[in-house]
Design a protein around this motif. Structure first.
Motif, short mmCIF file in Angstrom:
data_model
loop_
_atom_site.label_atom_id
_atom_site.label_comp_id
_atom_site.label_asym_id
_atom_site.label_seq_id
_atom_site.Cartn_x
_atom_site.Cartn_y
_atom_site.Cartn_z
N VAL A 102 -5.26 11.58 5.20
CA VAL A 102 -3.87 11.37 5.62
C VAL A 102 -3.28 10.17 4.90
O VAL A 102 -2.18 10.24 4.34
CB VAL A 102 -3.80 11.17 7.14
CG1 VAL A 102 -2.38 10.81 7.58
CG2 VAL A 102 -4.27 12.43 7.87
N GLN A 103 -4.01 9.05 4.88
CA GLN A 103 -3.51 7.84 4.24
C GLN A 103 -3.30 8.05 2.73
O GLN A 103 -2.30 7.61 2.16
CB GLN A 103 -4.47 6.68 4.47
CG GLN A 103 -4.58 6.26 5.93
CD GLN A 103 -5.34 4.96 6.08
OE1 GLN A 103 -4.91 3.92 5.59
NE2 GLN A 103 -6.47 5.00 6.75
N THR A 104 -4.25 8.73 2.09
CA THR A 104 -4.14 8.97 0.66
C THR A 104 -2.93 9.84 0.34
O THR A 104 -2.15 9.55 -0.58
CB THR A 104 -5.42 9.63 0.13
OG1 THR A 104 -6.54 8.78 0.39
CG2 THR A 104 -5.32 9.90 -1.36
N TRP A 105 -2.77 10.91 1.11
CA TRP A 105 -1.66 11.84 0.86
C TRP A 105 -0.31 11.16 1.07
O TRP A 105 0.60 11.30 0.25
CB TRP A 105 -1.81 13.05 1.76
CG TRP A 105 -0.76 14.11 1.57
CD1 TRP A 105 -0.64 14.94 0.49
CD2 TRP A 105 0.30 14.43 2.46
NE1 TRP A 105 0.44 15.78 0.68
CE2 TRP A 105 1.03 15.50 1.87
CE3 TRP A 105 0.70 13.94 3.71
CZ2 TRP A 105 2.15 16.06 2.48
CZ3 TRP A 105 1.80 14.50 4.33
CH2 TRP A 105 2.52 15.55 3.71
N LYS A 112 5.13 4.81 3.65
CA LYS A 112 4.35 3.67 4.12
C LYS A 112 3.94 3.88 5.58
O LYS A 112 4.74 4.33 6.39
CB LYS A 112 5.16 2.38 3.99
CG LYS A 112 5.49 2.01 2.55
CD LYS A 112 6.27 0.72 2.47
CE LYS A 112 6.60 0.35 1.03
NZ LYS A 112 7.38 -0.91 0.95
N THR A 113 2.70 3.57 5.89
CA THR A 113 2.18 3.75 7.24
C THR A 113 2.32 2.46 8.04
O THR A 113 2.05 1.37 7.53
CB THR A 113 0.71 4.18 7.20
OG1 THR A 113 -0.03 3.26 6.39
CG2 THR A 113 0.57 5.58 6.62
N LEU A 114 2.74 2.60 9.30
CA LEU A 114 2.86 1.47 10.23
C LEU A 114 1.92 1.73 11.39
O LEU A 114 2.21 2.56 12.25
CB LEU A 114 4.31 1.34 10.74
CG LEU A 114 5.43 1.34 9.70
CD1 LEU A 114 6.78 1.27 10.39
CD2 LEU A 114 5.26 0.17 8.76
N TYR A 115 0.78 1.05 11.42
CA TYR A 115 -0.19 1.23 12.49
C TYR A 115 -0.01 0.13 13.53
O TYR A 115 -0.01 -1.05 13.19
CB TYR A 115 -1.61 1.22 11.95
CG TYR A 115 -1.91 2.40 11.04
CD1 TYR A 115 -1.85 3.70 11.51
CD2 TYR A 115 -2.23 2.19 9.70
CE1 TYR A 115 -2.11 4.77 10.69
CE2 TYR A 115 -2.50 3.27 8.87
CZ TYR A 115 -2.44 4.56 9.36
OH TYR A 115 -2.69 5.62 8.55
#
Length: 205
Positions: A102-105, A112-115
């Motif tokens: 998921v992160q790679t795709w 950008k991912t916000l965790y």
């Protein structure tokens, strides 16, 4: 009188993602999460909820007995094709969201991912509020006798939420109103309204 608190900047994690980021326009920040429910036979199913934080529109409600990171990728891919990818997407640290695939795709696409911090659901407040509405307005008052019935009713509620239901944060307008919205019955439960609407759609087809 309490002392005025200094303004807080955004919090950045080691991977460069930002915990707090206010949505500024539709497509700026999406958020996704899971809600769990059961059919009448006691078997669990999960709902993947995806919303646009700025417009408050519910983009998708994916219903299945099990939802893995492959299902998250498939749901996002469909939305990206339809709407284009958002600038950021917010979630907790569930395995389905932090999976390497998921992160790679997402990184390859430029999202950008916000965790959020572990045990801090308030940092995903828009999605948590939406999940509460879904549970209060539908799940807590409905018996689902099959997974197929759950999918139909949940999708009907999503359309109602987006096109009819007023939102106080939007000046009591729905997130994505239709050009012409048929009037709801004068009385009856929300479930009855959904079933009536679905019956009408079935008749037309």
């Amino acid at each position: 009188m309490p002392q005025r608190q200094p303004k807080r900047g955004r919090l950045w994690l080691n991977d460069g993602s930002c915990i707090r980021l206010r949505p500024e326009y539709p497509g700026h920040v999406w958020a996704y999460d899971f809600v769990e429910e059961r059919t009448h036979d006691g078997r669990k199913f999960r709902i993947l909820t995806i919303i646009d934080e700025a417009s408050r529109e519910c983009l998708a409600l994916v219903v299945s007995r099990q939802l893995r990171h492959e299902d998250v990728l498939a749901a996002l891919a469909d939305l990206f094709i339809e709407r284009g990818p958002p600038a950021h997407i917010r979630s907790d640290n569930g395995s389905e969201f932090i999976a390497t695939a998921v992160q790679t795709w997402l990184g390859q696409i430029g999202v950008k991912t916000l965790y959020i911090a572990p045990g801090s659901p308030w940092e995903n407040g828009y999605n948590e509020s939406f999940n509460g509405s879904l549970r209060d307005e539908l799940l807590n008052g409905e018996i689902f006798y099959s997974l197929a019935e759950a999918r139909v009713l949940i999708e009907a509620w999503r359309r109602h939420y987006n096109t009819v239901r007023p939102h106080s944060s939007l000046g009591y307008r729905p997130p994505a109103p239709e050009a012409v919205t048929p009037p709801l019955p004068a009385s009856g439960s929300a479930s009855l309204h959904l079933r009536t609407a679905m019956a009408a759609e079935t008749t037309m087809h």
